[in-house]
Design a protein around this motif. Structure first.
Motif, PDB file in Angstrom:
ATOM      1  N   LEU A  70      23.997 -40.074  67.720  1.00 46.51           N
ATOM      2  CA  LEU A  70      25.053 -38.960  66.735  1.00 46.51           C
ATOM      3  C   LEU A  70      26.228 -38.778  67.498  1.00 46.51           C
ATOM      4  CD1 LEU A  70      22.426 -36.931  65.288  1.00 46.51           C
ATOM      5  CD2 LEU A  70      23.755 -38.718  64.084  1.00 46.51           C
ATOM      6  N   PHE A  75      24.086 -30.676  65.001  1.00 46.33           N
ATOM      7  CA  PHE A  75      24.970 -31.572  64.696  1.00 46.33           C
ATOM      8  C   PHE A  75      26.260 -31.201  63.868  1.00 46.33           C
ATOM      9  CE2 PHE A  75      27.061 -35.023  62.281  1.00 46.33           C
ATOM     10  CZ  PHE A  75      27.509 -35.891  63.146  1.00 46.33           C
ATOM     11  N   SER A  84      28.900 -45.218  61.153  1.00 46.57           N
ATOM     12  CA  SER A  84      27.888 -44.476  60.344  1.00 46.57           C
ATOM     13  C   SER A  84      27.283 -45.472  59.553  1.00 46.57           C
ATOM     14  CB  SER A  84      28.668 -43.374  59.393  1.00 46.57           C
ATOM     15  OG  SER A  84      29.517 -42.219  60.097  1.00 46.57           O
ATOM     16  N   ALA A 142      24.229 -37.471  58.862  1.00 47.24           N
ATOM     17  CA  ALA A 142      25.136 -36.924  59.548  1.00 47.24           C
ATOM     18  C   ALA A 142      26.612 -36.933  58.951  1.00 47.24           C
ATOM     19  CB  ALA A 142      25.287 -37.742  60.741  1.00 47.24           C
TER      20      ALA A 142
END
Length: 369
Positions: free
Chosen positions: A18, A41, A51, A61
């Motif tokens: 991430l 996050f 992504s 995310a």
């Protein structure tokens, strides 16, 4: 004990995956009673291509998130504890906004609870339901204002889009994910990151008392083990593609040296000077012999006794490379070799390829007076 090892692996993997998308805070404390969030996050600059590579994890995310991975089935109390963390954090963010006399319009985090399995009773008890129009099977959302979801990893479709979450699963689900990971391109950056963390996971699992490992943990270790050889073979393939035989061998040796150096550092904290003296000759082992050596070292304890046994294994492997009829005196030869000072040992290892069997036996085969 192994639960904490898997927890650390999950946090480290999520942090690595991430980080390109935003800020990852591992072990973020929230007020009230001090509670620690596993992974917090906050999105940064959007990178749509990356992504998309993360698949389902990338979709999760897309906004601020709290991620709480569990090695074993999350029970009712653990889910409630996660939800309390979420609401403590929301309260903290609200108080911070008020102190700044600013409107509380920050994006509120969503809680994602990752559990290897989830019972029907658990999901129904929290009113968690799927959202098939927007999310794959295995994702269950609590009522809207709770801003929470339970991810039943064992129900996720086994597709590339779910790979990075299924690696955090358990049993066959995790092992099949590891097999799919190994099928990725050998120069894939995410594959390389995941393999490094899997090597560390394997090392930590066998670090203390391997005999107490559950069968499932032993199977996981065996699923990870073949990836050692794949990483080495990847170096060979890259060199071969360039059509450089000399570069092929040099690249293979450099890769093996790097793998061994990193492996020893992860397992024992750092390589001792005598370990370092053996790195160059060990890098010349065949891929099969090198893999066997790594597996043997991985089964040692991580205390001083384990370090000493690792040095002996390295010394024994180096001696066997250059002498064919050493079996009768091998234990004594290893003892005598390691009794040398570091300077003497380093020089002797450099001379090994040029010594005859008789010379080596004469110098290392004697029992000290």
């Amino acid at each position: 004990m192994t639960r904490f090892i898997h927890d650390r692996f999950a946090k480290e993997l999520l942090e690595e995956l991430l980080s390109p998308l935003g800020t990852v805070n591992i072990g973020r404390d929230v007020t009230s009673e001090v509670r620690e969030i596993d992974v917090y996050f906050t999105p940064g600059l959007a990178i749509p291509e990356y992504s998309e590579t993360l698949g389902l994890l990338g979709q999760m995310a897309s906004k601020t998130a709290i991620i709480e991975p569990f090695r074993n089935l999350a029970n009712v109390g653990e889910v409630i504890s996660c939800i309390v963390k979420l609401w403590d954090l929301r309260g903290e963010l609200g108080r911070g906004a008020r102190r700044k006399n600013a409107p509380y319009d920050a994006e509120l985090p969503r809680l994602w609870i990752l559990t290897p399995t989830a019972s029907k009773a658990l999901l129904e008890g929290f009113g968690a339901i799927p959202n098939p129009e927007n999310w794959v099977d295995g994702i269950y959302f609590l009522p809207e204002h709770w801003q929470s979801a339970i991810v039943a990893i064992h129900q996720l479709p086994e597709t590339p889009e779910t790979l990075w979450l299924r690696i955090l699963g358990k049993g066959g689900v995790q092992q099949r994910a590891i097999a799919q990971l190994s099928a990725l391109a050998t120069d894939d950056p995410l594959r390389i990151i995941a393999l490094e963390l899997l090597y560390r996971l394997q090392s930590n699992l066998v670090a203390d008392t391997p005999q107490e490992l559950e069968p499932e943990e032993r199977e996981l270790i065996m699923a990870i083990a073949p990836l050692f050889r794949e990483q080495i073979q990847a170096a060979e393939q890259r060199a071969r593609a360039k059509g450089l035989e000399q570069g092929l061998e040099r690249g293979r040796q450099e890769q093996q040296r790097l793998i061994l150096e990193n492996f020893l550092r992860v397992r024992f904290g750092e390589s001792s000077p005598k370990m370092t003296a053996f790195l160059s000759p060990i890098s010349k082992l065949s891929a099969a012999e090198f893999t066997v050596l790594l597996l043997a070292i991985s089964m040692l304890t991580v205390d001083q006794s384990g370090r000493e046994q690792a040095v002996k294994l390295l010394a024994e492997s180096v001696l066997k490379m250059f002498v064919t009829n050493l079996q009768d005196i091998l234990p004594q030869a290893v003892t005598n070799l390691l009794a040398l000072s570091l300077a003497e040992l380093t020089l002797f290892v450099e001379q090994l390829p040029h010594l005859s069997d008789a010379e080596l036996t004469e110098r290392l085969g004697k029992i000290p007076d």
